[in-house]
Motif scaffolding. Structure first.
Motif, PDB file in Angstrom:
ATOM      1  N   ALA A   1      16.268  15.221   9.099  1.00  0.00           N
ATOM      2  CA  ALA A   1      14.945  14.626   8.917  1.00  0.00           C
ATOM      3  C   ALA A   1      13.947  15.365   9.789  1.00  0.00           C
ATOM      4  O   ALA A   1      14.181  15.575  10.980  1.00  0.00           O
ATOM      5  N   MET A   2      12.844  15.776   9.192  1.00  0.00           N
ATOM      6  CA  MET A   2      11.792  16.481   9.938  1.00  0.00           C
ATOM      7  C   MET A   2      10.716  15.464  10.286  1.00  0.00           C
ATOM      8  O   MET A   2      10.012  14.957   9.412  1.00  0.00           O
ATOM      9  N   SER A   3      10.593  15.149  11.576  1.00  0.00           N
ATOM     10  CA  SER A   3       9.675  14.092  12.005  1.00  0.00           C
ATOM     11  C   SER A   3       9.285  14.289  13.456  1.00  0.00           C
ATOM     12  O   SER A   3      10.106  14.711  14.274  1.00  0.00           O
ATOM     13  N   ARG A   4       8.044  13.956  13.766  1.00  0.00           N
ATOM     14  CA  ARG A   4       7.542  14.020  15.140  1.00  0.00           C
ATOM     15  C   ARG A   4       7.283  12.645  15.736  1.00  0.00           C
ATOM     16  O   ARG A   4       6.788  12.533  16.846  1.00  0.00           O
TER      17      ARG A   4
ATOM     18  N   VAL B   1       0.864  -1.181   0.000  1.00  0.00           N
ATOM     19  CA  VAL B   1       0.000   0.000   0.000  1.00  0.00           C
ATOM     20  C   VAL B   1       0.900   1.230   0.000  1.00  0.00           C
ATOM     21  O   VAL B   1       1.856   1.313   0.768  1.00  0.00           O
ATOM     22  N   CYS B   2       0.578   2.188  -0.878  1.00  0.00           N
ATOM     23  CA  CYS B   2       1.372   3.415  -1.001  1.00  0.00           C
ATOM     24  C   CYS B   2       0.667   4.565  -0.291  1.00  0.00           C
ATOM     25  O   CYS B   2      -0.565   4.580  -0.181  1.00  0.00           O
ATOM     26  N   GLY B   3       1.455   5.530   0.154  1.00  0.00           N
ATOM     27  CA  GLY B   3       0.867   6.719   0.757  1.00  0.00           C
ATOM     28  C   GLY B   3      -0.086   7.428  -0.187  1.00  0.00           C
ATOM     29  O   GLY B   3      -1.104   7.981   0.246  1.00  0.00           O
ATOM     30  N   SER B   4       0.205   7.382  -1.492  1.00  0.00           N
ATOM     31  CA  SER B   4      -0.702   8.039  -2.445  1.00  0.00           C
ATOM     32  C   SER B   4      -2.027   7.300  -2.570  1.00  0.00           C
ATOM     33  O   SER B   4      -3.025   7.881  -3.001  1.00  0.00           O
TER      34      SER B   4
ATOM     35  N   VAL C   1      14.812  17.025   4.799  1.00  0.00           N
ATOM     36  CA  VAL C   1      13.728  16.235   4.215  1.00  0.00           C
ATOM     37  C   VAL C   1      12.440  16.552   4.953  1.00  0.00           C
ATOM     38  O   VAL C   1      12.333  16.336   6.168  1.00  0.00           O
ATOM     39  N   VAL C   2      11.462  17.085   4.215  1.00  0.00           N
ATOM     40  CA  VAL C   2      10.148  17.408   4.770  1.00  0.00           C
ATOM     41  C   VAL C   2       9.232  16.229   4.488  1.00  0.00           C
ATOM     42  O   VAL C   2       8.925  15.932   3.330  1.00  0.00           O
ATOM     43  N   GLY C   3       8.798  15.536   5.527  1.00  0.00           N
ATOM     44  CA  GLY C   3       7.949  14.354   5.374  1.00  0.00           C
ATOM     45  C   GLY C   3       8.657  13.123   5.888  1.00  0.00           C
ATOM     46  O   GLY C   3       9.810  12.864   5.524  1.00  0.00           O
ATOM     47  N   ASP C   4       7.986  12.360   6.751  1.00  0.00           N
ATOM     48  CA  ASP C   4       8.607  11.165   7.333  1.00  0.00           C
ATOM     49  C   ASP C   4       7.852   9.892   6.987  1.00  0.00           C
ATOM     50  O   ASP C   4       7.911   8.911   7.699  1.00  0.00           O
ATOM     51  N   GLY C   5       7.141   9.918   5.850  1.00  0.00           N
ATOM     52  CA  GLY C   5       6.582   8.682   5.316  1.00  0.00           C
ATOM     53  C   GLY C   5       7.684   7.883   4.639  1.00  0.00           C
ATOM     54  O   GLY C   5       8.872   8.215   4.717  1.00  0.00           O
ATOM     55  N   ALA C   6       7.290   6.821   3.942  1.00  0.00           N
ATOM     56  CA  ALA C   6       8.282   5.951   3.320  1.00  0.00           C
ATOM     57  C   ALA C   6       9.156   6.713   2.327  1.00  0.00           C
ATOM     58  O   ALA C   6      10.376   6.518   2.279  1.00  0.00           O
TER      59      ALA C   6
ATOM     60  N   VAL D   1      14.182  18.160   0.262  1.00  0.00           N
ATOM     61  CA  VAL D   1      13.259  17.240  -0.397  1.00  0.00           C
ATOM     62  C   VAL D   1      11.880  17.427   0.218  1.00  0.00           C
ATOM     63  O   VAL D   1      11.722  17.329   1.439  1.00  0.00           O
ATOM     64  N   GLU D   2      10.885  17.693  -0.623  1.00  0.00           N
ATOM     65  CA  GLU D   2       9.495  17.817  -0.175  1.00  0.00           C
ATOM     66  C   GLU D   2       8.791  16.515  -0.532  1.00  0.00           C
ATOM     67  O   GLU D   2       8.664  16.174  -1.708  1.00  0.00           O
ATOM     68  N   ALA D   3       8.336  15.772   0.481  1.00  0.00           N
ATOM     69  CA  ALA D   3       7.818  14.420   0.263  1.00  0.00           C
ATOM     70  C   ALA D   3       6.425  14.230   0.851  1.00  0.00           C
ATOM     71  O   ALA D   3       6.092  13.144   1.326  1.00  0.00           O
ATOM     72  N   VAL D   4       5.620  15.292   0.815  1.00  0.00           N
ATOM     73  CA  VAL D   4       4.257  15.200   1.357  1.00  0.00           C
ATOM     74  C   VAL D   4       3.232  15.582   0.300  1.00  0.00           C
ATOM     75  O   VAL D   4       2.357  14.798  -0.047  1.00  0.00           O
ATOM     76  N   GLY D   5       3.312  16.826  -0.199  1.00  0.00           N
ATOM     77  CA  GLY D   5       2.398  17.253  -1.247  1.00  0.00           C
ATOM     78  C   GLY D   5       1.312  18.210  -0.811  1.00  0.00           C
ATOM     79  O   GLY D   5       0.354  18.437  -1.555  1.00  0.00           O
ATOM     80  N   THR D   6       1.451  18.804   0.382  1.00  0.00           N
ATOM     81  CA  THR D   6       0.459  19.761   0.850  1.00  0.00           C
ATOM     82  C   THR D   6       1.004  21.182   0.751  1.00  0.00           C
ATOM     83  O   THR D   6       2.202  21.410   0.575  1.00  0.00           O
TER      84      THR D   6
END
Length: 340
Positions: free
Chosen positions: A194-197, A37-40, A170-175, A238-243
């Protein structure tokens, strides 16, 4: 064959789907060894993208070739193959320039639906790459990651010009974001932020080579990046979210003259012209040209130099796919692998 079908937001089911058949002499049919399953996939699952009719799901795939059309020359039945989430002919001018994900004959594999036992692969010669042999079972998750999230994270890092002497954020901590961290380090970046909470994702980011973790978001996250970079901002982001928030955070975290690689699928992102003008950053991104990187990525995986399959932190049988979607939607899982 069994395959996953989305009927409405939040409603995914395993159903009997028609077995694929060779439709063109350039097609191949593979039996999948694993799916995921992909985040998209979560955009329609959450209702952000419309689901207008029952839709086969999935676009990431590895497996064994079962049948090929009469014009297929690069792969043959019995070979284990990895392919991109975009089918490409490999011969058009756009493919030859390094952007097979914009091939003039491209087919997005979500139109095929690879969360299934078997899949029809159009443009097989330009899409599939055979591995050196039949992989050990423990390599299959790594190779599956190469089909999309590793290749996408890699493109994000390349587009951001990650490399020696550079600081990468890196913005986004998904895969995809986590594998952009791995890619940045492989490309020689000196520092990777890495930007992650999330504790589990922070831990994996550090394992993949992150040197710093930033937990702040938005304006506070931007200020933290600048604090870590002498007030200038990162060379590469790197922008890895899309918002909207993630894109602005990426641009504002980049120093003048720096590079933003955006690979998150954009949804309602709008950039003010004056801010873009005065930021003086380079923007490059879009659907990752994964096929361009597959030979190199497969070699790295085959030689056990990288292990991107660690992003799969939940493994379920195909019949439990609904739980796989729920776990990712609720951020209880980074990425779900489906056993076939």
């Amino acid at each position: 064959m069994r395959g996953v079908v989305m009927h409405a937001p939040g409603d995914v089911r395993v159903e009997q789907r028609e077995d694929p058949k060779i439709l063109a002499p350039t097609d191949a049919i593979i039996r999948l060894s694993a799916a995921c399953v992909c985040g998209s996939d979560l955009w329609p699952y959450r209702g952000i993208e419309p689901v207008e009719s029952p839709t086969p799901m999935g676009h990431e795939y590895v497996g064994v070739v079962e049948e090929v059309g009469g014009e297929v020359k690069n792969v043959k039945p019995g070979q284990f193959v990895v392919g991109s989430f975009v089918s490409s002919d490999g011969t058009c001018e756009i493919c030859r320039s390094g952007y097979p994900s914009s091939c003039v004959h491209r087919v997005f594999m979500n139109a095929v639906g690879t969360q299934a036992e078997r899949a029809l692969i159009p443009n097989a010669d330009g899409t599939l790459v055979a591995t050196p042999g039949m992989p050990d079972a423990d390599l299959i998750p790594d190779l599956l990651a190469a089909s999309d999230v590793l290749g996408t994270g890699w493109f994000g890092a390349v587009a951001a010009q990650a490399g020696p002497g550079r600081t990468v954020a890196v913005v986004g901590d998904g895969a995809v974001g986590l594998l952009a961290v791995l890619a940045a380090r492989q490309l020689g970046a000196e520092r990777v932020i890495a930007m992650s909470r999330h504790d589990a994702r922070q831990k994996l980011a550090l394992e993949f080579g992150a040197t710093d973790i930033v937990t702040e978001r938005g304006g506070e996250g931007v200020e933290k990046i600048k604090e870590l970079t002498g007030g200038l901002g990162a060379h590469s982001v790197v922008e890895a979210v899309g918002t909207q928030e993630s894109m602005l955070q990426a641009i504002r975290s980049t120093r003048p003259g720096g590079h933003v690689g955006f690979v998150g699928v954009n949804h309602d992102v709008a950039l003010a012209g004056d801010e873009l003008f005065f930021s003086q950053v380079h923007l490059h991104g879009g659907p990752a040209p994964v096929r361009q990187y597959l030979p190199e990525l497969i070699d790295l995986i085959w030689d056990r130099k990288i292990n991107p399959g660690k992003v799969f932190d939940l493994t379920l049988p195909l019949e439990q796919v609904a739980e796989g979607y729920r776990a990712m939607d609720e951020r209880r899982a980074i990425k779900t692998l489906l056993q076939l």
